[in-house]
Design a protein around this motif. Sequence first.
Motif, mmCIF file in Angstrom:
data_model
loop_
_atom_site.group_PDB
_atom_site.id
_atom_site.type_symbol
_atom_site.label_atom_id
_atom_site.label_comp_id
_atom_site.label_asym_id
_atom_site.label_seq_id
_atom_site.Cartn_x
_atom_site.Cartn_y
_atom_site.Cartn_z
ATOM 1 N N GLY A 18 9.843 -15.516 -10.609
ATOM 2 C CA GLY A 18 8.434 -15.177 -10.842
ATOM 3 C C GLY A 18 7.618 -15.184 -9.573
ATOM 4 N N TRP A 19 7.798 -16.220 -8.751
ATOM 5 C CA TRP A 19 7.033 -16.297 -7.489
ATOM 6 C C TRP A 19 7.452 -15.190 -6.534
ATOM 7 C CZ3 TRP A 19 8.431 -22.145 -7.487
ATOM 8 C CH2 TRP A 19 7.557 -22.818 -8.358
ATOM 9 N N LEU A 20 8.751 -14.888 -6.490
ATOM 10 C CA LEU A 20 9.226 -13.815 -5.613
ATOM 11 C C LEU A 20 8.648 -12.469 -6.036
ATOM 12 C CD1 LEU A 20 11.099 -12.637 -3.419
ATOM 13 C CD2 LEU A 20 12.906 -12.530 -5.166
ATOM 14 N N VAL A 21 8.699 -12.172 -7.323
ATOM 15 C CA VAL A 21 8.180 -10.899 -7.822
ATOM 16 C C VAL A 21 6.676 -10.784 -7.551
ATOM 17 C CG1 VAL A 21 7.742 -9.532 -9.907
ATOM 18 C CG2 VAL A 21 9.984 -10.589 -9.552
ATOM 19 N N ALA A 22 5.949 -11.867 -7.800
ATOM 20 C CA ALA A 22 4.509 -11.849 -7.531
ATOM 21 C C ALA A 22 4.232 -11.581 -6.053
ATOM 22 C CB ALA A 22 3.887 -13.180 -7.954
ATOM 23 N N PHE A 23 5.044 -12.158 -5.191
ATOM 24 C CA PHE A 23 4.896 -11.932 -3.742
ATOM 25 C C PHE A 23 5.190 -10.476 -3.386
ATOM 26 C CE2 PHE A 23 6.876 -11.608 0.456
ATOM 27 C CZ PHE A 23 5.902 -12.209 1.260
ATOM 28 N N LEU A 24 6.275 -9.921 -3.940
ATOM 29 C CA LEU A 24 6.650 -8.540 -3.642
ATOM 30 C C LEU A 24 5.607 -7.555 -4.154
ATOM 31 C CD1 LEU A 24 10.488 -8.627 -4.417
ATOM 32 C CD2 LEU A 24 9.375 -8.686 -2.171
ATOM 33 N N VAL A 25 5.097 -7.787 -5.358
ATOM 34 C CA VAL A 25 4.070 -6.907 -5.925
ATOM 35 C C VAL A 25 2.836 -6.871 -5.027
ATOM 36 C CG1 VAL A 25 2.433 -6.650 -7.835
ATOM 37 C CG2 VAL A 25 4.845 -7.120 -8.313
ATOM 38 N N TYR A 29 2.647 -7.671 -1.660
ATOM 39 C CA TYR A 29 2.795 -7.336 -0.241
ATOM 40 C C TYR A 29 3.679 -6.117 0.048
ATOM 41 C CZ TYR A 29 0.528 -11.783 0.702
ATOM 42 O OH TYR A 29 -0.383 -12.814 0.756
ATOM 43 N N ILE A 30 4.498 -5.681 -0.898
ATOM 44 C CA ILE A 30 5.311 -4.492 -0.648
ATOM 45 C C ILE A 30 4.443 -3.243 -0.779
ATOM 46 C CG2 ILE A 30 7.160 -3.050 -1.581
ATOM 47 C CD1 ILE A 30 8.259 -5.329 -0.060
ATOM 48 N N ALA A 32 5.437 7.325 -4.326
ATOM 49 C CA ALA A 32 6.401 6.380 -4.898
ATOM 50 C C ALA A 32 5.725 5.244 -5.669
ATOM 51 C CB ALA A 32 7.278 5.806 -3.791
ATOM 52 N N GLU A 33 4.420 5.322 -5.846
ATOM 53 C CA GLU A 33 3.703 4.248 -6.545
ATOM 54 C C GLU A 33 4.251 4.026 -7.953
ATOM 55 O OE1 GLU A 33 1.501 2.031 -5.867
ATOM 56 O OE2 GLU A 33 1.068 2.560 -3.793
ATOM 57 N N GLY A 34 4.595 5.127 -8.634
ATOM 58 C CA GLY A 34 5.127 4.993 -9.991
ATOM 59 C C GLY A 34 6.495 4.337 -10.035
ATOM 60 N N LEU A 35 7.230 4.444 -8.927
ATOM 61 C CA LEU A 35 8.560 3.846 -8.872
ATOM 62 C C LEU A 35 8.525 2.360 -8.526
ATOM 63 C CD1 LEU A 35 10.479 6.641 -6.914
ATOM 64 C CD2 LEU A 35 10.517 6.206 -9.381
ATOM 65 N N LYS A 36 7.412 1.897 -7.971
ATOM 66 C CA LYS A 36 7.334 0.513 -7.495
ATOM 67 C C LYS A 36 7.605 -0.510 -8.604
ATOM 68 C CE LYS A 36 4.235 -2.736 -5.151
ATOM 69 N NZ LYS A 36 2.914 -2.920 -4.501
ATOM 70 N N PRO A 37 6.908 -0.448 -9.755
ATOM 71 C CA PRO A 37 7.180 -1.458 -10.787
ATOM 72 C C PRO A 37 8.459 -1.201 -11.570
ATOM 73 C CG PRO A 37 5.493 0.055 -11.545
ATOM 74 C CD PRO A 37 5.775 0.428 -10.125
ATOM 75 N N VAL A 39 11.563 -0.272 -7.481
ATOM 76 C CA VAL A 39 11.541 -0.966 -6.199
ATOM 77 C C VAL A 39 11.516 -2.484 -6.386
ATOM 78 C CG1 VAL A 39 10.290 -1.286 -4.020
ATOM 79 C CG2 VAL A 39 10.412 0.983 -5.085
ATOM 80 N N ILE A 40 10.522 -2.976 -7.152
ATOM 81 C CA ILE A 40 10.370 -4.421 -7.335
ATOM 82 C C ILE A 40 11.551 -5.028 -8.091
ATOM 83 C CG2 ILE A 40 8.930 -6.252 -8.320
ATOM 84 C CD1 ILE A 40 7.728 -4.898 -5.870
ATOM 85 N N PRO A 41 11.968 -4.446 -9.236
ATOM 86 C CA PRO A 41 13.118 -5.037 -9.942
ATOM 87 C C PRO A 41 14.396 -5.053 -9.103
ATOM 88 C CG PRO A 41 11.927 -3.571 -11.396
ATOM 89 C CD PRO A 41 11.357 -3.364 -10.025
ATOM 90 N N LEU A 42 14.643 -3.970 -8.339
ATOM 91 C CA LEU A 42 15.859 -3.917 -7.537
ATOM 92 C C LEU A 42 15.840 -4.945 -6.414
ATOM 93 C CD1 LEU A 42 18.537 -2.628 -6.778
ATOM 94 C CD2 LEU A 42 17.271 -0.920 -5.443
#
Length: 361
Positions: A110-117, A119-120, A126-131, A134-137
């Motif tokens: 959870g903390w990692l995903v919140a950080f990636l969301v 700062y990445i 590619a905005e639609g691909l991010k959630p 990009v983030i899950p991978l």
Amino acid sequence: MLKKLQLKKHAMTAISYMLPLVVAAGLLIAIGNLTGGQVITNFKSGYSIPSVLTTLGVWGMGLLAPVISAAIAYSISDRPGIAPGLLSGIISYNIGAGFLGGMLGGFLTGWLVAFLVKYIKVPKWAEGLKPMMVIPLLSSLIMGVVMFFVIGQPIVWATNALTSFLNSMQGSARFVFGALLGGMASFDFGGPVNKVASLFADGLLLQGVKQPEAVKILASMVPPFGVTISWVLSKIFKHKIYSQEEEDNIKIAFPMGIVMITEGVIPIAAVDVIRVVVSCSLGAAVGGGLSMTWGIGSPVPSGGLLIVPAMNKPLLFLLALLIGSVVTGLILFAWKKKPSEEPKKEEESEEDIDLGDIHIS
């Protein structure tokens, strides 16, 4: 710092998602075992309905670590945390880190995903691909490495050490452990302290340690049964300790206690918190200590009296439950004071009306 991390909030969210799975899977195992079912290992040959139920329940219990990991990750980082949270939990389950690994993996995910969301950054196209990609991978890759190579094995060692320690306890040590767990499970009638004890017992069940589950079930039933015993004693000895409203609540709390719903005692405890909480905790501690000492184990995490036949020592469990409930009942009967009834308002009769106060226009 800990308050800012909201550890309790995320853990409680995970427990709320986990409990229906634990209850459903546990009852499936109980029904399957009681009807002669076994875990299916060869699906090419024929199998019976009881075996299907047992197998389904075992599979459901195996989902505990993934579900709790994904739920914590979701609570911290919303939907992007679900996929990597599930994967972290699956890793924890398969390497033997159990629910402890699932919880830790869920928080880290959870903390990692919140950080990636946060700062990445990606191009606009590619905005639609991010959630969705990009983030899950990225988070799944990172958490896979972390769980397999960094924190997984230490948690496995800690879990195995805890399991071995609990299995090796003898005599007074077992009683003390059971008393502490029973007191915690009874303390706040289904509140946060109860949930911590419940989660601990459910996690140990996955490791094959069944005695804490029996303690948890017993301690959840002692408060409604103990309060009911004190009420019955008050009627037998004509020593009123409950108001009419409290007595009505007890009549509701008792049947709820049969199916292990402790919350029915809350309205009674609210009137006299200290006496009710202390009495219930002491009774649950005595019953829990006896249950642990006698080696009573439950393969099912919930269900109250309905799942007692599935326990390894059902008669001893009922005896421990009775002793704990009687302890609570006796303490309450001796300690609780007579209720202060609200004075009834006297209805004004016609003779009491002062005609001088009536003005006729």
